[in-house]
Design a protein around this motif. Structure first.
Motif, short mmCIF file in Angstrom:
data_model
loop_
_atom_site.label_atom_id
_atom_site.label_comp_id
_atom_site.label_asym_id
_atom_site.label_seq_id
_atom_site.Cartn_x
_atom_site.Cartn_y
_atom_site.Cartn_z
N UNK A 36 -2.82 14.74 -2.22
CA UNK A 36 -3.68 14.82 -3.41
C UNK A 36 -4.71 13.70 -3.42
N UNK A 37 -4.30 12.49 -3.02
CA UNK A 37 -5.24 11.37 -2.96
C UNK A 37 -6.36 11.63 -1.97
N UNK A 38 -6.02 12.25 -0.85
CA UNK A 38 -7.01 12.49 0.20
C UNK A 38 -7.95 13.66 -0.12
N UNK A 39 -7.50 14.60 -0.95
CA UNK A 39 -8.30 15.79 -1.19
C UNK A 39 -8.94 15.83 -2.58
N UNK A 40 -8.68 14.86 -3.43
CA UNK A 40 -9.24 14.87 -4.79
C UNK A 40 -10.74 14.66 -4.73
N UNK A 41 -11.44 15.37 -5.58
CA UNK A 41 -12.90 15.24 -5.63
C UNK A 41 -13.30 13.96 -6.34
N UNK A 42 -12.70 13.71 -7.47
CA UNK A 42 -12.95 12.46 -8.19
C UNK A 42 -11.62 11.89 -8.63
N UNK A 43 -11.52 10.59 -8.54
CA UNK A 43 -10.26 9.96 -8.90
C UNK A 43 -10.47 8.48 -9.16
N UNK A 44 -9.54 7.91 -9.89
CA UNK A 44 -9.48 6.46 -10.03
C UNK A 44 -8.64 5.99 -8.84
N UNK A 45 -9.30 5.55 -7.80
CA UNK A 45 -8.64 5.25 -6.53
C UNK A 45 -7.53 4.23 -6.68
N UNK A 46 -7.75 3.19 -7.44
CA UNK A 46 -6.73 2.15 -7.61
C UNK A 46 -5.46 2.72 -8.23
N UNK A 47 -5.61 3.46 -9.29
CA UNK A 47 -4.44 4.06 -9.95
C UNK A 47 -3.74 5.05 -9.03
N UNK A 48 -4.52 5.86 -8.33
CA UNK A 48 -3.93 6.85 -7.43
C UNK A 48 -3.12 6.17 -6.32
N UNK A 49 -3.66 5.12 -5.76
CA UNK A 49 -2.95 4.42 -4.68
C UNK A 49 -1.71 3.70 -5.20
N UNK A 50 -1.77 3.16 -6.41
CA UNK A 50 -0.60 2.49 -6.98
C UNK A 50 0.53 3.47 -7.26
N UNK A 51 0.20 4.62 -7.81
CA UNK A 51 1.23 5.64 -8.08
C UNK A 51 1.83 6.12 -6.76
N UNK A 52 1.01 6.34 -5.77
CA UNK A 52 1.49 6.79 -4.47
C UNK A 52 2.38 5.72 -3.83
N UNK A 53 1.96 4.47 -3.88
CA UNK A 53 2.76 3.38 -3.31
C UNK A 53 4.09 3.25 -4.04
N UNK A 54 4.10 3.44 -5.35
CA UNK A 54 5.33 3.38 -6.12
C UNK A 54 6.30 4.48 -5.67
N UNK A 55 5.79 5.68 -5.44
CA UNK A 55 6.62 6.79 -5.00
C UNK A 55 7.18 6.53 -3.60
N UNK A 56 6.33 6.05 -2.70
CA UNK A 56 6.79 5.75 -1.34
C UNK A 56 7.84 4.64 -1.37
N UNK A 57 7.58 3.60 -2.14
CA UNK A 57 8.53 2.49 -2.25
C UNK A 57 9.85 2.94 -2.85
N UNK A 58 9.80 3.79 -3.85
CA UNK A 58 11.03 4.31 -4.44
C UNK A 58 11.84 5.13 -3.46
N UNK A 59 11.17 5.96 -2.68
CA UNK A 59 11.87 6.77 -1.68
C UNK A 59 12.53 5.89 -0.63
N UNK A 60 11.82 4.88 -0.17
CA UNK A 60 12.37 3.96 0.83
C UNK A 60 13.55 3.20 0.24
N UNK A 61 13.42 2.73 -1.00
CA UNK A 61 14.50 1.98 -1.64
C UNK A 61 15.75 2.84 -1.81
N UNK A 62 15.58 4.07 -2.28
CA UNK A 62 16.73 4.95 -2.45
C UNK A 62 17.42 5.24 -1.12
#
Length: 129
Positions: A36-62
């Motif tokens: 979604x981050x790579x294909x979005x037409x317009x986005x708040x890049x900082x927020x998008x990357x933070x949410x994505x990093x949080x999800x990746x970090x959570x998966x790794x932690x679990x």
């Protein structure tokens, strides 16, 4: 530190399996977020990357906590419980937002895995009793 060297109790085995399943599910969400981050037409890049990093970090932690608990590392129990209890407010806000079909099972999952992690057989296997 491992005290009990007998077979892994069913409660601990189920907790590890459910933590790993949560890691896979969150990893799939993270993959969707990356796409979604790579294909979005317009986005708040900082927020998008933070949410994505949080999800990746959570998966790794679990995944890591599941592995540590599978090896009977007692120090992994508390962080795993914290992550499970985080499902309660997430589920609550999903219910408030009209996604009760997803929020209620998430809350039940968090409470169920927490119950498995604090059960007597798991306590014995991790050296707490």
């Amino acid at each position: 530190m491992t005290i009990d060297s007998g077979p892994v109790p069913g409660t601990l085995r189920w907790a590890v399996l459910l933590l790993r399943a949560e890691a896979v599910a969150l990893g799939l969400v993270a993959a969707w977020l990356i796409w979604s981050d790579l294909t979005a037409r317009t986005t708040d890049l900082t927020s998008a990357l933070l949410v994505t990093a949080f999800a990746v970090g959570g998966a790794v932690a679990l995944w890591a906590l599941g592995g540590a608990l599978g090896r009977r590392r007692s120090g992994a129990r508390a962080p795993a419980i914290v992550l499970q209890l985080m499902l309660l407010p997430i589920g609550w806000y999903m219910i408030q937002g009209g996604l009760g079909w997803l929020g209620v099972p998430l809350m039940a999952l968090g409470l169920g895995v927490t119950g498995l992690l604090v059960s007597t057989p798991t306590n014995r296997a991790l050296g707490f009793e």
